[in-house]
Scaffold this active site. Structure first.
Site: not given
Ligand code: NDP
Length: 445
Positions: A90, A111, A114, A126, A165-166, A210, A241, A377
């Site tokens: 993820k 990630q 996290k 990622k 997204g990123d 976020t 964002n 998410s």
């Protein structure tokens, strides 16, 4: 760094030449992990770190597409499926010209920890492309996303790998990517992507998560010193964002956000950033911050320079990696900073983190402070799996509980390992132990 880990670090660096952001992320984690190996020799015997630093799978692919004039372009697509000990891979997709394997790997590596910290069943991954969406029409973005998904679709799935997204990938791009996935597979598989539109499987609060989560984490740090956001003077970097929703949340808690930035410069608005105006310019018009200053009385735009020259009591870096260096950190400290929380991934250099920590500043590293996005998410995946959709209030409540939980876990872990108040140590050890235990339990994979 613990001498037992130095050889492993050297091997990782030598095996991945030229990937300087990945090296930086690995070294930052290794520096926290000495005490863990005193208590858990089985992690060394099981070569957990060596395995953790080698992605389970790395996919690199060609993305050909045509612009509106019919010219052919070729970009490079990436998906690094780093670790699935805790759940399906993820992590987001980034579309930015700076993207190369070293950036994708640093983001995927972070990630893993996290996602572990969120307490949700998600592994780490990622992806992205060196495609530059800026200045491209909707039709060009759509054709690029369709071409990108035409290769990516075979590697992802609800139980395999779930992108989101990123930077450069928001609701519009997720829509085009989802449409192409559905078209190729003939499956309405909502759980294959997160960050979807609300009417077709998305979760309320995901766009805000976020930025909101970063502020909730910072608020928890402030509480440990009897303080809050109320009355703070906040400086934010970025205006995408994460930044927009961090600004909104900080101001809802009584702070005044006096500055934000984009890659061309920054605005100073002593009255507090007008979030609706900023959101309209950035998300609807896809314009620049110069337009914000032109329309907002009292605001000034500074071209170039650093937003960290603006003094504030709380700093929220929400743009990109290595945007806040040691000099900027020293300037913020001398200007009265009391706390910094990273909305972006690795925005502070190692020197900057040292400056903050030596000055006794409350410092929340990105892998803890910005985990609200991926946590929400995971809530979107839960809603998709049960074909349900939750209210804004319920989802925001869950996000708040998760962020408070991450804060408390980091603080308790830092205490347990003899580094009270050090959220870097708390986040790295807290995430690592969870993943390492799962890896050992699952055998040599
Ligand atoms: P957006 O694309 O929405 O916004 C990015 C912002 O950062 C823009 O203002 C952009 O300015 C600025 N920026 C990007 N690259 C640079 C650069 N090289 N130099 C200066 N400014 C730059 O991205 P997000 O807000 O989604 O992401 C921001 C950060 O947060 C990233 O580090 C991302 O990895 C991290 N993050 C995002 C999550 C999410 O849910 N979206 C989750 C967790 C972390 P410009 O428009 O001029 O390029």
């Amino acid at each position: 760094m613990d001498s037992r880990l130095e050889g492993i670090r050297d091997t990782v660096l030598a095996r991945n030449p030229g990937e300087k952001e990945f090296h930086q992320a690995v070294i930052e984690v290794f520096e926290s992990l000495g005490p863990v190996h005193d208590r858990h020799p089985e992690f060394l015997e099981g070569a957990v770190l060596e395995r953790l630093c080698e992605p389970e799978r790395q996919i690199i692919f060609r993305v050909p597409w045509t612009d509106d004039a019919g010219r052919v372009h070729v970009n490079r697509g990436f998906r690094v499926e780093f670790n699935s000990a805790l759940g399906p891979y993820k992590g987001g997709l980034r579309f930015h010209p700076s993207v190369y394997l070293g950036i994708v790997k640093f983001l995927g590596f972070e990630q893993i920890f996290k996602n572990a910290l969120t307490g949700m069943p998600i592994g780490g991954g990622k992806g992205g492309s060196d495609f530059d969406p800026r200045g491209r029409s909707d039709a060009e973005i759509m054709r690029f996303c369709q071409s990108f998904m035409t290769e990516l679709y075979r590697h992802i799935g609800e139980y395999t790998d779930v992108p989101a997204g990123d930077i450069g990938v928001g609701g519009r791009e997720i829509g085009y990517l989802f449409g192409q996935y559905k078209r190729i597979t003939n499956r309405y598989e909502s759980g294959v992507l997160t960050g979807k539109g609300i009417s077709w499987g998305g979760s309320l609060v995901r766009p805000e998560a976020t930025g909101y989560g970063t502020v909730i984490f910072a608020q928890e740090m402030l509480k440990t010193r009897g303080q809050s956001f109320d009355g703070q003077r906040v400086v934010v970097s970025g205006s995408g964002n994460v930044a927009i929703h961090a600004i909104a949340k900080a101001q809802s808690l009584g702070a005044t956000v006096v500055a934000c930035s984009d890659s061309a410069g920054y605005v100073v608005d002593e009255a507090g950033i007008d979030v609706e105006l900023l959101r309209h310019i950035k998300e609807v018009e896809r314009g620049r911050l110069t337009e914000y200053a032109a329309r907002r009385g009292g605001a000034t735009h500074v071209t170039g320079g650093s937003v960290w020259d603006v003094n504030g009591t709380v700093a929220l870096p929400c743009a990109t990696q290595n945007e806040l260096d040691g000099d900027a950190a020293a300037k913020l400290v001398s200007n009265g900073l009391i706390a910094a929380a990273e909305g972006a991934n690795m925005p502070s250099t190692r020197e900057a983190v040292s400056v903050f920590q030596e000055a006794g500043i409350l410092f929340g590293p990105g892998k803890a402070a910005n985990a609200g996005g991926v946590a929400t998410s995971a809530l979107e995946m839960q809603q998709n799996a049960s074909r349900d959709s939750w209210t804004f209030e319920h989802t925001e409540q869950r996000l708040t509980e998760i962020m408070v939980g991450i804060h408390d876990r980091c603080a308790a872990t830092a205490d347990e390992y003899g580094a009270p108040g050090n959220y870097v140590v708390g986040a790295n050890i807290g995430g690592f132990v969870k993943v390492a235990d799962a890896m050992l339990a699952q055998g040599l994979i």
